[in-house]
Design a protein around this motif. Structure first.
Motif, PDB file in Angstrom:
ATOM      1  N   ARG A   8       0.944  -1.186  -0.133  1.00  0.00           N
ATOM      2  CA  ARG A   8      -0.072   0.012  -0.050  1.00  0.00           C
ATOM      3  C   ARG A   8       0.897   1.299  -0.089  1.00  0.00           C
ATOM      4  NH1 ARG A   8      -3.387  -2.736   4.117  1.00  0.00           N
ATOM      5  NH2 ARG A   8      -5.208  -3.585   2.998  1.00  0.00           N
ATOM      6  N   ASN A   9       0.596   2.172  -0.824  1.00  0.00           N
ATOM      7  CA  ASN A   9       1.106   3.650  -0.720  1.00  0.00           C
ATOM      8  C   ASN A   9       0.165   4.624  -0.505  1.00  0.00           C
ATOM      9  OD1 ASN A   9       3.803   2.744  -1.251  1.00  0.00           O
ATOM     10  ND2 ASN A   9       2.880   2.028  -3.415  1.00  0.00           N
ATOM     11  N   PHE A  10       0.161   5.822  -0.018  1.00  0.00           N
ATOM     12  CA  PHE A  10      -0.927   6.916   0.223  1.00  0.00           C
ATOM     13  C   PHE A  10      -0.483   7.979  -0.715  1.00  0.00           C
ATOM     14  CE2 PHE A  10      -1.894  10.709   1.903  1.00  0.00           C
ATOM     15  CZ  PHE A  10      -3.471  10.659   1.719  1.00  0.00           C
ATOM     16  N   PHE A  11      -1.069   8.501  -1.479  1.00  0.00           N
ATOM     17  CA  PHE A  11      -0.772   9.591  -2.382  1.00  0.00           C
ATOM     18  C   PHE A  11      -2.225  10.640  -2.122  1.00  0.00           C
ATOM     19  CE2 PHE A  11       0.768   6.023  -4.525  1.00  0.00           C
ATOM     20  CZ  PHE A  11       1.984   6.118  -4.723  1.00  0.00           C
ATOM     21  N   ALA A  12      -1.693  11.822  -2.198  1.00  0.00           N
ATOM     22  CA  ALA A  12      -2.624  12.809  -1.829  1.00  0.00           C
ATOM     23  C   ALA A  12      -3.538  13.394  -3.117  1.00  0.00           C
ATOM     24  CB  ALA A  12      -2.082  14.046  -1.034  1.00  0.00           C
ATOM     25  N   ASP A  13      -2.959  13.109  -4.045  1.00  0.00           N
ATOM     26  CA  ASP A  13      -3.362  13.357  -5.516  1.00  0.00           C
ATOM     27  C   ASP A  13      -4.503  12.443  -6.100  1.00  0.00           C
ATOM     28  OD1 ASP A  13      -4.169  14.508  -7.795  1.00  0.00           O
ATOM     29  OD2 ASP A  13      -1.870  14.882  -8.359  1.00  0.00           O
ATOM     30  N   ILE A  14      -5.507  12.573  -5.872  1.00  0.00           N
ATOM     31  CA  ILE A  14      -6.543  11.517  -6.224  1.00  0.00           C
ATOM     32  C   ILE A  14      -6.569  11.213  -7.762  1.00  0.00           C
ATOM     33  CG2 ILE A  14      -8.542  13.036  -6.469  1.00  0.00           C
ATOM     34  CD1 ILE A  14      -8.534   9.327  -5.442  1.00  0.00           C
ATOM     35  N   TYR A  15      -6.194  12.568  -8.507  1.00  0.00           N
ATOM     36  CA  TYR A  15      -6.238  12.263 -10.094  1.00  0.00           C
ATOM     37  C   TYR A  15      -4.995  11.682 -10.412  1.00  0.00           C
ATOM     38  CZ  TYR A  15     -10.269  15.263  -9.595  1.00  0.00           C
ATOM     39  OH  TYR A  15     -11.615  15.725  -9.261  1.00  0.00           O
ATOM     40  N   ALA A  16      -3.999  11.598  -9.796  1.00  0.00           N
ATOM     41  CA  ALA A  16      -2.547  10.834 -10.085  1.00  0.00           C
ATOM     42  C   ALA A  16      -2.955   9.263  -9.827  1.00  0.00           C
ATOM     43  CB  ALA A  16      -1.313  11.459  -9.356  1.00  0.00           C
ATOM     44  N   ILE A  17      -3.750   9.162  -8.717  1.00  0.00           N
ATOM     45  CA  ILE A  17      -4.119   7.592  -8.463  1.00  0.00           C
ATOM     46  C   ILE A  17      -5.000   7.174  -9.409  1.00  0.00           C
ATOM     47  CG2 ILE A  17      -5.323   6.186  -6.861  1.00  0.00           C
ATOM     48  CD1 ILE A  17      -4.663   8.264  -4.725  1.00  0.00           C
ATOM     49  N   ILE A  18      -5.909   8.042 -10.115  1.00  0.00           N
ATOM     50  CA  ILE A  18      -6.876   7.312 -11.094  1.00  0.00           C
ATOM     51  C   ILE A  18      -6.116   7.133 -12.313  1.00  0.00           C
ATOM     52  CG2 ILE A  18      -8.838   8.081 -12.477  1.00  0.00           C
ATOM     53  CD1 ILE A  18      -9.798   9.529  -9.881  1.00  0.00           C
ATOM     54  N   ASP A  19      -5.337   8.114 -12.669  1.00  0.00           N
ATOM     55  CA  ASP A  19      -4.430   7.881 -13.814  1.00  0.00           C
ATOM     56  C   ASP A  19      -3.469   6.623 -13.882  1.00  0.00           C
ATOM     57  OD1 ASP A  19      -5.520  10.094 -15.044  1.00  0.00           O
ATOM     58  OD2 ASP A  19      -3.744  11.451 -14.475  1.00  0.00           O
ATOM     59  N   ALA A  20      -3.026   6.381 -12.657  1.00  0.00           N
ATOM     60  CA  ALA A  20      -2.178   5.234 -12.638  1.00  0.00           C
ATOM     61  C   ALA A  20      -2.714   3.987 -12.505  1.00  0.00           C
ATOM     62  CB  ALA A  20      -1.387   5.429 -11.123  1.00  0.00           C
ATOM     63  N   VAL A  21      -4.073   3.821 -11.884  1.00  0.00           N
ATOM     64  CA  VAL A  21      -4.767   2.621 -12.103  1.00  0.00           C
ATOM     65  C   VAL A  21      -5.278   2.634 -13.438  1.00  0.00           C
ATOM     66  CG1 VAL A  21      -7.093   1.717 -11.411  1.00  0.00           C
ATOM     67  CG2 VAL A  21      -5.730   2.792  -9.752  1.00  0.00           C
ATOM     68  N   GLY A  22      -5.528   3.390 -14.320  1.00  0.00           N
ATOM     69  CA  GLY A  22      -6.047   3.785 -15.603  1.00  0.00           C
ATOM     70  C   GLY A  22      -4.779   2.847 -16.508  1.00  0.00           C
ATOM     71  N   PHE A  23      -3.595   3.104 -15.884  1.00  0.00           N
ATOM     72  CA  PHE A  23      -2.515   2.742 -16.839  1.00  0.00           C
ATOM     73  C   PHE A  23      -1.738   1.314 -16.511  1.00  0.00           C
ATOM     74  CE2 PHE A  23      -2.020   7.340 -17.930  1.00  0.00           C
ATOM     75  CZ  PHE A  23      -2.202   7.193 -19.384  1.00  0.00           C
ATOM     76  N   GLY A  24      -2.921   0.818 -15.169  1.00  0.00           N
ATOM     77  CA  GLY A  24      -2.394  -0.708 -15.142  1.00  0.00           C
ATOM     78  C   GLY A  24      -1.553  -0.685 -13.900  1.00  0.00           C
ATOM     79  N   TYR A  25      -1.373   0.296 -12.889  1.00  0.00           N
ATOM     80  CA  TYR A  25      -0.340   0.454 -11.749  1.00  0.00           C
ATOM     81  C   TYR A  25      -1.245  -0.210 -10.612  1.00  0.00           C
ATOM     82  CZ  TYR A  25       3.263   2.309 -14.678  1.00  0.00           C
ATOM     83  OH  TYR A  25       4.181   2.689 -15.796  1.00  0.00           O
ATOM     84  N   GLY A  26      -2.187  -0.928 -10.634  1.00  0.00           N
ATOM     85  CA  GLY A  26      -2.812  -1.494  -9.585  1.00  0.00           C
ATOM     86  C   GLY A  26      -4.160  -1.054  -9.354  1.00  0.00           C
ATOM     87  N   GLN A  27      -4.577  -1.246  -8.159  1.00  0.00           N
ATOM     88  CA  GLN A  27      -6.216  -0.734  -7.834  1.00  0.00           C
ATOM     89  C   GLN A  27      -6.275   0.128  -6.857  1.00  0.00           C
ATOM     90  OE1 GLN A  27      -8.525  -4.365  -7.079  1.00  0.00           O
ATOM     91  NE2 GLN A  27      -6.675  -5.724  -7.729  1.00  0.00           N
ATOM     92  N   ALA A  28      -7.492   0.726  -6.877  1.00  0.00           N
ATOM     93  CA  ALA A  28      -7.558   1.747  -5.781  1.00  0.00           C
ATOM     94  C   ALA A  28      -9.149   1.780  -5.557  1.00  0.00           C
ATOM     95  CB  ALA A  28      -7.238   3.276  -6.290  1.00  0.00           C
ATOM     96  N   VAL A  29      -9.544   2.446  -4.397  1.00  0.00           N
ATOM     97  CA  VAL A  29     -10.772   2.463  -4.002  1.00  0.00           C
ATOM     98  C   VAL A  29     -11.214   4.050  -4.034  1.00  0.00           C
ATOM     99  CG1 VAL A  29     -12.538   2.421  -2.286  1.00  0.00           C
ATOM    100  CG2 VAL A  29     -10.805   0.645  -2.350  1.00  0.00           C
ATOM    101  N   VAL A  30     -12.090   4.439  -4.928  1.00  0.00           N
ATOM    102  CA  VAL A  30     -12.465   5.956  -5.287  1.00  0.00           C
ATOM    103  C   VAL A  30     -14.010   6.107  -5.398  1.00  0.00           C
ATOM    104  CG1 VAL A  30     -10.074   6.519  -6.345  1.00  0.00           C
ATOM    105  CG2 VAL A  30     -11.914   6.098  -7.660  1.00  0.00           C
ATOM    106  N   SER A  31     -14.378   7.132  -5.427  1.00  0.00           N
ATOM    107  CA  SER A  31     -15.887   7.375  -5.606  1.00  0.00           C
ATOM    108  C   SER A  31     -16.083   7.293  -6.989  1.00  0.00           C
ATOM    109  CB  SER A  31     -16.210   9.138  -5.121  1.00  0.00           C
ATOM    110  OG  SER A  31     -15.952   9.176  -3.984  1.00  0.00           O
ATOM    111  N   LYS A  32     -17.278   6.607  -7.601  1.00  0.00           N
ATOM    112  CA  LYS A  32     -17.643   6.569  -8.442  1.00  0.00           C
ATOM    113  C   LYS A  32     -17.866   7.696  -9.664  1.00  0.00           C
ATOM    114  CE  LYS A  32     -20.153   2.208  -8.090  1.00  0.00           C
ATOM    115  NZ  LYS A  32     -21.579   1.496  -8.199  1.00  0.00           N
ATOM    116  N   HIS A  33     -18.059   8.707  -9.064  1.00  0.00           N
ATOM    117  CA  HIS A  33     -18.415   9.918  -9.780  1.00  0.00           C
ATOM    118  C   HIS A  33     -17.012  10.434 -10.201  1.00  0.00           C
ATOM    119  CE1 HIS A  33     -17.175  12.080  -6.107  1.00  0.00           C
ATOM    120  NE2 HIS A  33     -16.876  13.067  -7.016  1.00  0.00           N
ATOM    121  N   LEU A  34     -16.004  10.124  -9.839  1.00  0.00           N
ATOM    122  CA  LEU A  34     -14.547  10.396 -10.232  1.00  0.00           C
ATOM    123  C   LEU A  34     -14.069   9.637 -11.497  1.00  0.00           C
ATOM    124  CD1 LEU A  34     -12.843  11.063  -6.859  1.00  0.00           C
ATOM    125  CD2 LEU A  34     -13.617  12.707  -8.403  1.00  0.00           C
ATOM    126  N   VAL A  35     -14.729   8.455 -11.846  1.00  0.00           N
ATOM    127  CA  VAL A  35     -14.144   7.856 -12.868  1.00  0.00           C
ATOM    128  C   VAL A  35     -15.321   7.510 -13.770  1.00  0.00           C
ATOM    129  CG1 VAL A  35     -12.249   6.665 -11.397  1.00  0.00           C
ATOM    130  CG2 VAL A  35     -14.583   5.655 -11.432  1.00  0.00           C
TER     131      VAL A  35
END
Length: 83
Positions: A8-35
């Motif tokens: 696990r890692n913690f990142f404060a930038d939710i949009y960077a997390i979403i981008d990373a997940v979109g490019f295949g770097y793992g999974q995340a729990v985020v609000s549906k409206h963001l994705v």
């Protein structure tokens, strides 16, 4: 039951997390409206209880807005019944 070691890692930038997940770097729990409109993200449904905890983290501030403290209070009080 299987125990999985999850890195696990913690990142404060939710949009960077979403981008990373979109490019295949793992999974995340985020609000549906963001994705909702992101075609790189796939929702993963879990039929079983998750064995790894999810933590709500935030930076300590000398002043917490009233609405923020109400959210923390509500989550702390009600979330246990859903886990």
């Amino acid at each position: 039951s299987q125990n999985y070691k999850i890195k696990r890692n913690f990142f404060a930038d939710i949009y960077a997390i979403i981008d990373a997940v979109g490019f295949g770097y793992g999974q995340a729990v985020v609000s549906k409206h963001l994705v909702k409109k992101n075609k790189l993200i796939k929702e993963k449904k879990y039929n079983k209880k998750m064995i790894s905890p999810i933590f709500l983290s935030y930076y300590h501030r000398s002043y917490i807005p009233k609405v923020h403290s109400k959210v923390i209070e509500a989550l702390s009080h009600h979330v246990k019944q859903f886990l």
